[in-house]
Enzyme design. Structure first.
Site, short mmCIF file in Angstrom:
data_model
loop_
_atom_site.label_atom_id
_atom_site.label_comp_id
_atom_site.label_asym_id
_atom_site.label_seq_id
_atom_site.Cartn_x
_atom_site.Cartn_y
_atom_site.Cartn_z
N TYR A 146 72.55 50.94 56.46
CA TYR A 146 72.20 51.34 57.83
C TYR A 146 72.69 52.75 58.06
O TYR A 146 73.84 53.09 57.74
CB TYR A 146 72.86 50.40 58.85
CG TYR A 146 72.53 50.76 60.28
CD1 TYR A 146 71.24 50.56 60.80
CD2 TYR A 146 73.49 51.32 61.13
CE1 TYR A 146 70.94 50.88 62.11
CE2 TYR A 146 73.19 51.65 62.44
CZ TYR A 146 71.92 51.43 62.93
OH TYR A 146 71.62 51.76 64.23
N ASP B 189 76.78 58.81 53.40
CA ASP B 189 76.89 58.51 54.82
C ASP B 189 78.26 57.84 55.02
O ASP B 189 78.43 56.65 54.78
CB ASP B 189 75.75 57.59 55.26
CG ASP B 189 75.83 57.27 56.75
OD1 ASP B 189 76.82 57.69 57.39
OD2 ASP B 189 74.91 56.62 57.27
N LYS C 250 82.07 57.81 64.09
CA LYS C 250 83.07 56.79 64.42
C LYS C 250 84.50 57.35 64.53
O LYS C 250 84.83 57.93 65.53
CB LYS C 250 82.95 55.62 63.44
CG LYS C 250 81.55 54.98 63.57
CD LYS C 250 81.36 53.62 62.97
CE LYS C 250 80.05 53.02 63.42
NZ LYS C 250 78.99 52.93 62.42
C1 LIG Z 1 77.51 53.35 62.69
C2 LIG Z 1 76.78 53.99 61.58
C3 LIG Z 1 75.75 54.92 61.79
C4 LIG Z 1 75.19 55.21 63.15
O1 LIG Z 1 76.10 55.81 64.01
P1 LIG Z 1 75.81 55.79 65.59
O2 LIG Z 1 76.92 56.59 66.14
O3 LIG Z 1 75.80 54.35 66.00
O4 LIG Z 1 74.47 56.42 65.80
C5 LIG Z 1 75.22 55.57 60.70
N1 LIG Z 1 75.65 55.31 59.46
C6 LIG Z 1 76.62 54.42 59.21
C7 LIG Z 1 77.07 54.19 57.81
C8 LIG Z 1 77.20 53.71 60.26
O5 LIG Z 1 78.13 52.79 60.00
#
Ligand SMILES: *Cc1c(COP(=O)(O)O)cnc(C)c1O
Length: 453
Positions: free
Chosen positions: A154, A249, A277
Site C-alpha cells: 500500500y 516507501d 507518519k
Molecule cells: C500510511 C502509508 C502510506 C500513505 O500515507 P498517508 O499519509 O495515509 O497518505 C503510504 N505508504 C505506506 C507504506 C504507508 O504505510
C-alpha cells in the site's frame, strides 16, 4: 491520565454508539478513513476521548493499551510532553506562512542525519502525496512510464497505485478501486513480495521498460512481513541492471524499524525514499527525496511540477523535529523498542499455543502481526490464507479486555517507547482470552474480512 474503568461489556459503550450513529449520517460509513469503521472485525468503533503514553481512553471512560498509535505515527506514544510543548511553542508564533520558516530546516537537518542518502528532499502533507510525487519524478527522470509495485503493498490512495493494494483496500476485499480509469493503472505491474523471479518477470514484461520498482521494505500493509534475506539487495541489483529506479516507501518503516529505517537496518540504498507518519510526530507531514541528480528535476529547478499550500507547515515541522530529537538523543531507544517487540511477540506465541490457536506472530522492531495462518506468511497470497473470522474474534475479545488492536488482519500493530512492562503484561493477559476466543469453534457467524461495505 485520570482513572477510567476497564472495558467489561462486549462492544462499544453507550456514548460511542450514540456518536457513531450521528457519524453515519455525516461521513460515508461513519468514518474519515475506511479501516476505522471496524467492519472487517464485525464490530463497531469506539470513540476516543484522549491518549497518554501507551494508553487510550474512550468516551465511555474505558481504557485501552493502544497498538494502533495513529497508524504508526506515534513512536513516542500519545501526547509526549516534549512534542506537545514544541507544538505549543510553534503555534504561538503563527500557524503557517506559505513561506520559508526556520523549522523546515530544523526538521530537514534531523532527517538527513538519520537518512544520509537523502541528498535532497521535499516536504509534503501525506504519504499519498509523497509517493505520487516520487513516481512522477521517477517517470520523468527515466523517461519511462511503467512502474512495478507488490501485491498487498500500500502506497497511499493515488490512482496509479490502487492495483492489488493492501491496507484498507485489502481490508475491504477490493481488487482496486472504482473510479480509477483502466488507462491509469495500465502502466502499473504487480509482483509478489519476497519473490525476485516475479520482479524479474515484471521488469522484462512487454508492457515496456520500467521506470521504478516501489516497495515497502518491510511489508506492513498486508500485515507485517519481513523481507527474506537477500530480497532487498536482489531488488537493488535487478533495478540497477535495468536502469530502473528503486523506491523505498518508508512511510511506515522510517524511524521505526531503526533510526535510519530500512536503509540502515538492511544496508540497501534505494534511489528515492518516501517518508511520513513518524516524521510528522503525529501531525500531517511527509517527504520524498533521494539522489540530488534526480531531485534536480523538481520545479522550480526542473520541469517536474509538484507543490503544496501547507507543505512544510511549521507546527507539523516542530512536532516532527521534537520526535526525531528524542529518537537521536535517547541512545537506548531502539534497543528497548526491539526488545519490547520481541517480548510481546514471544508472549503472544506462548499464549496462542496454550489456547490451541494456530497462528504466526511476525515482527520487526516496533511492528507486529498475528496471522491466523498455518504457515509463515511471506507475501499477499500467504496473508490471504489467514482465517479472518478467527482474527475478528481475537480482535473483539482484545477490545473488550482493554487492548486496542488494529481492526484488520492486514494492518500491523505498532509499539511505542511508552509501551512498558505493565502495558505488555496487561496485553498478554487479554491475549490469553482472545486466543481462546479465536480458537473456539462457536461463533455467531463472524463476518468475512472481504465483505463489501
Ligand atoms: C500510511 C502509508 C502510506 C500513505 O500515507 P498517508 O499519509 O495515509 O497518505 C503510504 N505508504 C505506506 C507504506 C504507508 O504505510
Amino acid at each position: 491520565m485520570p482513572q477510567g474503568r476497564r472495558a467489561k461489556k462486549s462492544g462499544p459503550g453507550r456514548r460511542s454508539r450514540t456518536l457513531q450513529s450521528e457519524a453515519l449520517l455525516r461521513f460515508p460509513g461513519g468514518v474519515n478513513s475506511p479501516v476505522r469503521a471496524f467492519r472487517a472485525v464485525g464490530g463497531e468503533p469506539v470513540w476516543i476521548e484522549r491518549g497518554a503514553g501507551a494508553m487510550l481512553r474512550d468516551v465511555d471512560g474505558r481504557r485501552y493499551v493502544d497498538y494502533v498509535l495513529s497508524w504508526g505515527a506515534l513512536i513516542l506514544g500519545h501526547a509526549d510532553r516534549a512534542v506537545v510543548e514544541a507544538v505549543r511553542n510553534a503555534a504561538l508564533d503563527g500557524l503557517g506562512f506559505g513561506a520559508n520558516h526556520r523549522l523546515e530546516l530544523e526538521l530537514a537537518r534531523l532527517i538527513q542525519k538519520l537518512y544520509p542518502t537523502l541528498q535532497r528532499f521535499r516536504f509534503v502533507n501525506s504519504g499519498t502525496e509523497a509517493v505520487m510525487s516520487a513516481i512522477r519524478l521517477a517517470r520523468a527522470f527515466t523517461g519511462r512510464e511503467t512502474i512495478v509495485k507488490f501485491a498487498g503493498g500500500y502506497h497511499g490512495h493515488a490512482d496509479l497505485l490502487l492495483a492489488e493494494a493492501g491496507s484498507g483496500v485489502a481490508t475491504c476485499g477490493l481488487p482496486g478501486s472504482a473510479g480509477v480509469p483502466a488507462a491509469v493503472v495500465a502502466n502499473t505491474l504487480t509482483a509478489a513480495y519476497n519473490d525476485l523471479e516475479s520482479v524479474e518477470a515484471a521488469l522484462d514484461s512487454p508492457a515496456g521498460p520500467v521506470a521504478a520498482v516501489i516497495v515497502e521494505p518491510v511489508a506492513g500493509n498486508m500485515g507485517c512481513i519481513p523481507p527474506a534475506p537477500g530480497f532487498l539487495q536482489g531488488l537493488r541489483d535487478l533495478t540497477r541492471r535495468r536502469r530502473a529506479l528503486l523506491i523505498f516507501d518508508e512511510v511506515m518503516t522510517g524511524f521505526r524499524i531503526a533510526r535510519g529505517g530500512a536503509v540502515e537496518r538492511y544496508g540497501v540504498e534505494p534511489d528515492l525514499i518516501t517518508l511520513g507518519k513518524i516524521m510528522g510526530g503525529g501531525l500531517p507531514a511527509a517527504a520524498y527525496g533521494g539522489r540530488a541528480d534526480i531531485l534536480r528535476l523538481i520545479a522550480p529547478q526542473g520541469p517536474v511540477y509538484q507543490a503544496g499550500t501547507l507543505a512544510g507547515n511549521p507546527v507539523a515541522m516542530a512536532a516532527g523535529a521534537a520526535t526525531l530529537r528524542h529518537l537521536i538523543s535517547d541512545r537506548g531507544f531502539y534497543r528497548r523498542l526491539e526488545s519490547a517487540t520481541t517480548r510481546l511477540a514471544q508472549g503472544l506465541r506462548e499464549a496462542a499455543a496454550r489456547a490451541g490457536a494456530v497462528c504466526q506472530v511476525q515482527s520487526v522492531c516496533g511492528m507486529l502481526t498475528v496471522f491466523f495462518s498455518a504457515q509463515p506468511v511471506e507475501n499477499y497470497r500467504g496473508a490471504k490464507t489467514s482465517d479472518t473470522a478467527r482474527f475478528a474474534r481475537f480482535h473483539r475479545t482484545l477490545l473488550d479486555q482493554g487492548v486496542y488492536w488494529p481492526p484488520s488482519q492486514y494492518e500491523a500493530a505498532f509499539l511505542s517507547g511508552a509501551h512498558g512492562d505493565a502495558a505488555l503484561r496487561q496485553t498478554l493477559r487479554a491475549a490469553a482470552a482472545a486466543f481462546a476466543a479465536a480458537a473456539g469453534r462457536v461463533s455467531a457467524r463472524p463476518p468475512r474480512a472481504g465483505a463489501r461495505p
